[in-house]
Design a protein around this motif. Structure first.
Motif, PDB file in Angstrom:
ATOM      1  N   ILE A 153      -3.548 -12.329  24.839  1.00  0.00           N
ATOM      2  CA  ILE A 153      -2.255 -11.864  25.348  1.00  0.00           C
ATOM      3  C   ILE A 153      -1.191 -12.966  25.263  1.00  0.00           C
ATOM      4  N   GLY A 154      -1.615 -14.216  25.329  1.00  0.00           N
ATOM      5  CA  GLY A 154      -0.668 -15.320  25.185  1.00  0.00           C
ATOM      6  C   GLY A 154      -0.007 -15.322  23.816  1.00  0.00           C
ATOM      7  N   ILE A 155      -0.758 -14.949  22.796  1.00  0.00           N
ATOM      8  CA  ILE A 155      -0.203 -14.857  21.444  1.00  0.00           C
ATOM      9  C   ILE A 155       0.786 -13.693  21.375  1.00  0.00           C
ATOM     10  N   TYR A 156       0.428 -12.580  21.998  1.00  0.00           N
ATOM     11  CA  TYR A 156       1.363 -11.459  22.065  1.00  0.00           C
ATOM     12  C   TYR A 156       2.682 -11.905  22.682  1.00  0.00           C
ATOM     13  N   LEU A 157       2.591 -12.669  23.766  1.00  0.00           N
ATOM     14  CA  LEU A 157       3.803 -13.146  24.437  1.00  0.00           C
ATOM     15  C   LEU A 157       4.637 -14.034  23.530  1.00  0.00           C
ATOM     16  N   LEU A 169      -1.681 -14.406   9.636  1.00  0.00           N
ATOM     17  CA  LEU A 169      -2.814 -13.498   9.805  1.00  0.00           C
ATOM     18  C   LEU A 169      -2.852 -12.963  11.239  1.00  0.00           C
ATOM     19  N   THR A 170      -2.560 -13.818  12.203  1.00  0.00           N
ATOM     20  CA  THR A 170      -2.561 -13.384  13.607  1.00  0.00           C
ATOM     21  C   THR A 170      -1.471 -12.359  13.861  1.00  0.00           C
ATOM     22  N   VAL A 171      -0.291 -12.578  13.291  1.00  0.00           N
ATOM     23  CA  VAL A 171       0.803 -11.604  13.448  1.00  0.00           C
ATOM     24  C   VAL A 171       0.391 -10.278  12.816  1.00  0.00           C
ATOM     25  N   SER A 172      -0.222 -10.332  11.665  1.00  0.00           N
ATOM     26  CA  SER A 172      -0.693  -9.107  11.008  1.00  0.00           C
ATOM     27  C   SER A 172      -1.733  -8.389  11.867  1.00  0.00           C
ATOM     28  N   ARG A 173      -2.608  -9.159  12.499  1.00  0.00           N
ATOM     29  CA  ARG A 173      -3.626  -8.556  13.356  1.00  0.00           C
ATOM     30  C   ARG A 173      -2.980  -7.885  14.575  1.00  0.00           C
ATOM     31  N   ILE A 174      -1.936  -8.492  15.115  1.00  0.00           N
ATOM     32  CA  ILE A 174      -1.202  -7.879  16.228  1.00  0.00           C
ATOM     33  C   ILE A 174      -0.591  -6.559  15.772  1.00  0.00           C
ATOM     34  N   GLU A 175       0.033  -6.572  14.612  1.00  0.00           N
ATOM     35  CA  GLU A 175       0.682  -5.372  14.093  1.00  0.00           C
ATOM     36  C   GLU A 175      -0.309  -4.264  13.768  1.00  0.00           C
ATOM     37  N   LYS A 176      -1.561  -4.616  13.538  1.00  0.00           N
ATOM     38  CA  LYS A 176      -2.607  -3.615  13.279  1.00  0.00           C
ATOM     39  C   LYS A 176      -3.294  -3.166  14.564  1.00  0.00           C
ATOM     40  N   GLY A 177      -2.989  -3.834  15.675  1.00  0.00           N
ATOM     41  CA  GLY A 177      -3.581  -3.447  16.950  1.00  0.00           C
ATOM     42  C   GLY A 177      -4.988  -3.968  17.162  1.00  0.00           C
ATOM     43  N   VAL A 178      -5.327  -5.078  16.539  1.00  0.00           N
ATOM     44  CA  VAL A 178      -6.655  -5.662  16.709  1.00  0.00           C
ATOM     45  C   VAL A 178      -6.787  -6.169  18.147  1.00  0.00           C
ATOM     46  N   PRO A 179      -7.827  -5.738  18.880  1.00  0.00           N
ATOM     47  CA  PRO A 179      -7.918  -6.039  20.307  1.00  0.00           C
ATOM     48  C   PRO A 179      -8.354  -7.458  20.662  1.00  0.00           C
ATOM     49  N   THR A 180      -8.710  -8.275  19.685  1.00  0.00           N
ATOM     50  CA  THR A 180      -9.214  -9.613  20.009  1.00  0.00           C
ATOM     51  C   THR A 180      -8.124 -10.673  20.086  1.00  0.00           C
ATOM     52  N   VAL A 181      -6.885 -10.307  19.823  1.00  0.00           N
ATOM     53  CA  VAL A 181      -5.787 -11.275  19.893  1.00  0.00           C
ATOM     54  C   VAL A 181      -5.442 -11.497  21.373  1.00  0.00           C
TER      55      VAL A 181
END
Length: 101
Positions: free
Chosen positions: A57-61, A43-55
């Motif tokens: 930056i450590g998860i992005y990394l 779900l977190t990866v999907s949220r990153i791919e949708k551009g959800v701003p609450t993820v």
């Protein structure tokens, strides 16, 4: 400040998310595979791919690391043209003493 971003920033987040999604697809990886490698939920990866701003930056990394794109984070704010221009404007020009005759 909340989670609402200005439209311009929302659009940039969506572009980043789309770029991460395309990188995942080019590597022929599923959302679940990237999530497992990044030690987060699909779900977190999907949220990153949708551009959800609450993820965070450590998860992005971690996702970028899972895609072997973690060095790309070093491009953030690397070319600070505005900052350099402002710095140049604030530099004081040294005045030379008049030549003695």
């Amino acid at each position: 400040m909340g989670t609402k971003l200005p439209r311009k920033l929302e659009q940039k987040m969506q572009v980043v998310g789309e770029q991460i999604k395309l990188a995942r697809l080019r590597r022929n990886l599923s959302v679940a595979q990237v999530a497992e490698r990044a030690t987060c939920s699909p779900l977190t990866v999907s949220r990153i791919e949708k551009g959800v701003p609450t993820v965070a930056i450590g998860i992005y990394l971690r996702v970028l690391y899972a895609l072997q794109l973690d060095d790309d984070i070093l491009w953030l704010a690397k070319e600070d043209k505005l900052g350099k221009a402002l710095q140049d404007l604030s530099l004081k020009t040294r005045k030379r003493a008049s030549k003695k005759r």
